[in-house]
Motif scaffolding. Structure first.
Motif, mmCIF file in Angstrom:
data_model
loop_
_atom_site.group_PDB
_atom_site.id
_atom_site.type_symbol
_atom_site.label_atom_id
_atom_site.label_comp_id
_atom_site.label_asym_id
_atom_site.label_seq_id
_atom_site.Cartn_x
_atom_site.Cartn_y
_atom_site.Cartn_z
ATOM 1 N N PHE A 1 2.376 -3.887 -24.347
ATOM 2 C CA PHE A 1 2.031 -5.196 -23.974
ATOM 3 C C PHE A 1 2.503 -5.487 -22.736
ATOM 4 C CE2 PHE A 1 1.456 -5.708 -28.723
ATOM 5 C CZ PHE A 1 0.197 -5.967 -28.685
ATOM 6 N N VAL A 2 3.530 -5.107 -22.381
ATOM 7 C CA VAL A 2 4.195 -5.197 -20.936
ATOM 8 C C VAL A 2 3.181 -4.571 -19.754
ATOM 9 C CG1 VAL A 2 6.004 -5.179 -19.379
ATOM 10 C CG2 VAL A 2 6.436 -5.869 -21.562
ATOM 11 N N ALA A 3 2.918 -3.594 -19.993
ATOM 12 C CA ALA A 3 1.789 -2.621 -19.069
ATOM 13 C C ALA A 3 0.534 -3.512 -19.204
ATOM 14 C CB ALA A 3 1.702 -1.376 -19.835
ATOM 15 N N ARG A 4 0.126 -3.835 -20.293
ATOM 16 C CA ARG A 4 -1.269 -4.686 -20.276
ATOM 17 C C ARG A 4 -0.984 -5.745 -19.515
ATOM 18 N NH1 ARG A 4 -4.461 -6.018 -25.919
ATOM 19 N NH2 ARG A 4 -6.057 -7.167 -24.880
ATOM 20 N N PHE A 5 0.175 -6.534 -19.588
ATOM 21 C CA PHE A 5 0.118 -7.897 -19.007
ATOM 22 C C PHE A 5 0.094 -7.823 -17.489
ATOM 23 C CE2 PHE A 5 2.810 -11.092 -17.285
ATOM 24 C CZ PHE A 5 2.381 -12.396 -17.493
ATOM 25 N N VAL A 6 0.906 -6.636 -16.988
ATOM 26 C CA VAL A 6 0.894 -6.418 -15.652
ATOM 27 C C VAL A 6 -0.155 -5.935 -15.042
ATOM 28 C CG1 VAL A 6 2.270 -4.677 -13.967
ATOM 29 C CG2 VAL A 6 3.666 -5.796 -15.845
ATOM 30 N N TYR A 7 -0.977 -4.930 -15.822
ATOM 31 C CA TYR A 7 -2.092 -4.809 -15.260
ATOM 32 C C TYR A 7 -3.151 -5.805 -15.064
ATOM 33 C CZ TYR A 7 -6.629 -2.157 -14.767
ATOM 34 O OH TYR A 7 -7.884 -1.719 -14.312
ATOM 35 N N LYS A 8 -3.183 -6.669 -16.088
ATOM 36 C CA LYS A 8 -4.020 -7.828 -16.052
ATOM 37 C C LYS A 8 -3.797 -8.725 -14.924
ATOM 38 C CE LYS A 8 -6.245 -9.424 -19.557
ATOM 39 N NZ LYS A 8 -6.431 -10.171 -20.902
ATOM 40 N N ILE A 9 -2.527 -9.021 -14.668
ATOM 41 C CA ILE A 9 -2.250 -10.048 -13.633
ATOM 42 C C ILE A 9 -1.869 -9.358 -12.138
ATOM 43 C CG2 ILE A 9 -1.413 -11.713 -15.322
ATOM 44 C CD1 ILE A 9 1.475 -11.373 -14.344
ATOM 45 N N VAL A 10 -1.764 -8.215 -12.140
ATOM 46 C CA VAL A 10 -1.152 -7.594 -10.717
ATOM 47 C C VAL A 10 -1.965 -6.548 -10.462
ATOM 48 C CG1 VAL A 10 0.549 -6.319 -9.572
ATOM 49 C CG2 VAL A 10 1.324 -8.342 -11.376
ATOM 50 N N ILE A 11 -2.279 -5.506 -11.272
ATOM 51 C CA ILE A 11 -2.913 -4.310 -10.752
ATOM 52 C C ILE A 11 -4.540 -4.514 -10.515
ATOM 53 C CG2 ILE A 11 -3.618 -1.954 -11.160
ATOM 54 C CD1 ILE A 11 -0.816 -1.688 -12.522
ATOM 55 N N ALA A 12 -5.172 -4.964 -11.786
ATOM 56 C CA ALA A 12 -6.521 -5.260 -11.668
ATOM 57 C C ALA A 12 -7.112 -6.195 -10.569
ATOM 58 C CB ALA A 12 -6.961 -5.827 -13.157
ATOM 59 N N PRO A 13 -6.415 -7.307 -10.224
ATOM 60 C CA PRO A 13 -6.862 -8.091 -9.197
ATOM 61 C C PRO A 13 -6.610 -7.590 -7.688
ATOM 62 C CG PRO A 13 -5.278 -9.348 -10.673
ATOM 63 C CD PRO A 13 -5.413 -8.125 -11.220
ATOM 64 N N ILE A 14 -5.624 -6.525 -7.604
ATOM 65 C CA ILE A 14 -5.273 -5.990 -6.589
ATOM 66 C C ILE A 14 -6.536 -4.928 -6.092
ATOM 67 C CG2 ILE A 14 -3.957 -4.208 -5.078
ATOM 68 C CD1 ILE A 14 -1.450 -5.596 -6.518
ATOM 69 N N LEU A 15 -6.851 -4.228 -7.260
ATOM 70 C CA LEU A 15 -8.155 -3.254 -7.059
ATOM 71 C C LEU A 15 -9.424 -3.844 -6.894
ATOM 72 C CD1 LEU A 15 -6.977 -0.808 -10.061
ATOM 73 C CD2 LEU A 15 -6.857 -0.432 -7.702
ATOM 74 N N LEU A 16 -9.439 -5.017 -7.506
ATOM 75 C CA LEU A 16 -10.664 -5.914 -7.300
ATOM 76 C C LEU A 16 -10.778 -6.544 -5.776
ATOM 77 C CD1 LEU A 16 -13.075 -6.800 -9.146
ATOM 78 C CD2 LEU A 16 -12.028 -8.856 -9.377
ATOM 79 N N ALA A 17 -9.763 -7.131 -5.440
ATOM 80 C CA ALA A 17 -9.622 -7.606 -4.050
ATOM 81 C C ALA A 17 -9.945 -6.357 -2.943
ATOM 82 C CB ALA A 17 -8.373 -8.200 -3.857
ATOM 83 N N ARG A 18 -9.347 -5.371 -3.210
ATOM 84 C CA ARG A 18 -9.484 -4.142 -2.249
ATOM 85 C C ARG A 18 -11.053 -3.519 -2.218
ATOM 86 N NH1 ARG A 18 -5.555 0.746 -3.447
ATOM 87 N NH2 ARG A 18 -3.960 -0.994 -2.930
ATOM 88 N N PHE A 19 -11.570 -3.717 -3.325
ATOM 89 C CA PHE A 19 -13.122 -3.349 -3.379
ATOM 90 C C PHE A 19 -13.853 -4.245 -2.584
ATOM 91 C CE2 PHE A 19 -17.414 -3.592 -5.071
ATOM 92 C CZ PHE A 19 -17.737 -2.166 -5.170
ATOM 93 N N TYR A 20 -13.711 -5.684 -2.756
ATOM 94 C CA TYR A 20 -14.475 -6.515 -2.042
ATOM 95 C C TYR A 20 -14.363 -6.859 -0.535
ATOM 96 C CZ TYR A 20 -17.009 -7.237 -6.487
ATOM 97 O OH TYR A 20 -17.817 -6.801 -7.511
ATOM 98 N N LYS A 21 -12.886 -6.702 -0.429
ATOM 99 C CA LYS A 21 -12.418 -6.895 0.970
ATOM 100 C C LYS A 21 -13.044 -5.995 2.091
ATOM 101 C CE LYS A 21 -7.969 -9.237 0.602
ATOM 102 N NZ LYS A 21 -6.459 -8.929 0.744
#
Length: 525
Positions: free
Chosen positions: A31-51
């Motif tokens: 659940f910690v990994a899931r939480f970190v992915y949702k609030i940190v990793i996923a947004p970073i990857l998404l921003a990188r794609f659209y930037k």
């Protein structure tokens, strides 16, 4: 990987205590990994794609969004100030990445891209996370059903939301407006909470249109049915902001893990039971008094007759879900429009005088309002549209999740991206609205080529647009004009001393003043 680890623990030689401890640690790490992915990793990857495509980010800073929104409201008078400022400085941007709490969305802020998005929403998108929230609150309503059922349900609503139907209901809307004004208790004349009380007016109208009868006096557990359902919707939306929902999704509420979850589920069951009794009475009345005319008198009768159509997949539960969704959509947004309009009436005497002059030139108290009359209230209509633009009560609409990679014009949309329409952001774009930080109802009356909304309907979208536009928008604008005409001609509205109109994101996700707006009403007649 998780299954391999679970298997290795299960078949190990460790004692049951150690196995249990290891399993608990493993679950916690998951659940910690899931939480970190949702609030940190996923947004970073998404921003990188659209930037890479030139799309900028406009994120709210800090770990506590509510605190951030309040700080922005205090400093700038608007919790969503970064969005409006972005639009002002980047008028040609097609979209911007935003965050609402931990969730990141691609917000479309250009009408050409919005039009293209809406033309593809059924083929390339599914309902976004917000609709999972609606499903918990409303159940099997039109907002959450699959496309084919959605089309069937929309056909049902379209039987009601036409001119003749609204024309028949206009006297009932005015009757509720008169009752609302007459029922303002003398003790409230010096401190009327318009944001709270206007919900009973719009709720009464929504209920009467749906059920075909005035149910304002009917009670559930000692509360009026309007108050009971209003509180239910507010409680539910409030619960959906919790960490439980963020980690496990809105349906976790149905598990009844907390006291608040159990109370919400209980109130939903109680309300549904009361509604089933109303439906049963209506069906019995319909059997005894079969109509010789095809004319439908209310939504409930239309829905009951539609149960025989297998395409709708309607049951009594579905009808109740439709009512709850209809009630929420028709109560909160319209009551907030009316309440914000009262602020501008109380604070802008020049606008108020012009509104009264227009109304009095076509109508006087005691004379029934008709569509011919309210359609002559052109400045009042423009005023309400400007309130919509300025406040952007539903500041994001759409909320869809891409089901595959595709393009919106020249913008590549990645599968899984949550896409919304940024009405508030676009409403302060000087490219579309000249002098956007000026409250100016006349912008909706003049034909100024510099204001692009005159030629592009996808710039003013408080009710969305395209195939999924809000069928109830004409009801909302009609009842808003009726109640505002009565309030304007009956009362002078006075704001509290030192009141500051600073907008923040309220508990149910709409923009409201931070400070309670307790109006003083001075009778004019």
């Amino acid at each position: 990987m998780l299954l391999i680890l679970l298997g290795s623990i299960f078949y190990s030689d460790y004692s049951y205590f150690v196995k249990g401890l290891l399993l608990a640690v493993l679950v916690l790490l998951y659940f910690v990994a899931r939480f970190v992915y949702k609030i940190v990793i996923a947004p970073i990857l998404l921003a990188r794609f659209y930037k890479k495509q030139g799309i900028q980010t406009c994120y709210f800073k800090g770990s506590d969004p509510i605190k951030t929104w309040d700080e922005l409201a205090i400093k700038h008078g608007d919790s969503l100030y970064p969005w409006t400022e972005f639009s002002n400085k980047n008028p040609d941007a097609p979209a911007v990445l935003i965050n609402l709490g931990p969730l990141v969305r691609l917000q479309l802020v250009n009408p050409a891209y919005i039009k293209e998005f809406l033309s593809k929403e059924f083929e390339l998108y599914r309902k976004g996370p917000m609709f999972e929230i609606f499903e918990v609150c409303f159940g099997d309503a039109i907002a959450v059903v699959p496309p084919e059922q959605w089309k069937a349900r929309r056909r049902i609503y379209s039987e009601a939301f036409h001119f003749d139907f609204l024309k028949d209901y206009l006297p009932k809307i005015e009757d509720q407006a008169i009752r609302f004004c007459n029922n303002v208790h003398p003790s409230k004349m010096d401190s009327m909470d318009i944001f709270k009380l206007s919900k009973y007016f719009t709720g009464a109208i929504a209920s009467e249109i749906f059920f075909g009868q005035d149910i304002t006096d009917e009670k559930i557990e000692g509360e009026t049915i309007i108050k009971f359902l209003t509180d239910y919707c507010d409680r539910t939306i409030g619960l959906l902001r919790s960490v439980w929902v963020f980690l496990f999704g809105p349906k976790i509420i149905n598990r009844k893990l907390t006291k608040a979850h159990r109370e919400m589920v209980r109130r939903r069951a109680v309300f549904k039971k009361a509604c089933k009794e109303i439906i049963a009475k209506k069906e019995e009345a319909m059997k005894k008094n079969e109509r010789t005319s095809a004319k439908k008198t209310d939504l409930l009768e239309i829905f009951i007759k539609a149960k025989s159509d297998p395409g709708t997949k309607l049951t009594d539960e579905g009808i109740i879900s439709e009512f709850i969704g209809f009630f929420f959509a028709g109560t909160d947004t319209t009551s907030y429009l009316i309440s914000h309009a009262c602020y501008f009436i109380a604070s802008r005497p020049d606008i108020t005088k012009r509104l009264r002059d227009e109304i009095s030139s076509h109508w006087s108290l005691g004379k029934p309002l008709t569509f011919d009359i309210i359609n002559k209230f052109e400045y009042l209509h423009a005023f309400l549209k400007e309130v919509h633009r300025w406040v952007s009560i539903a500041f994001n609409t759409g909320d869809r999740q891409a089901t595959k990679d595709h393009k919106i014009l020249d913008l590549t949309i990645q599968k899984g991206t949550n896409v919304v329409i940024g009405f508030r952001t676009m409403s302060f774009n000087p490219k579309f609205f000249k002098n956007p930080y000026e409250f100016d109802p006349d912008r909706f009356l003049r034909k100024d080529p510099e204001e692009k909304f005159n030629s592009d309907p996808f710039t003013w979208v408080p009710f969305s647009a395209g195939r999924a536009n809000c069928l109830g928008q004409h009801v909302a604008m009609a009842e808003s004009r009726v109640i505002m005409a009565h309030i304007l001609m009956r009362y002078d509205l006075i704001l509290p001393e030192n009141f500051e109109y600073k907008l923040h994101v309220g508990e149910i996700g709409f923009l409201v003043p931070m400070q309670p707006m307790l109006l003083k009403l001075k009778p004019r007649v």
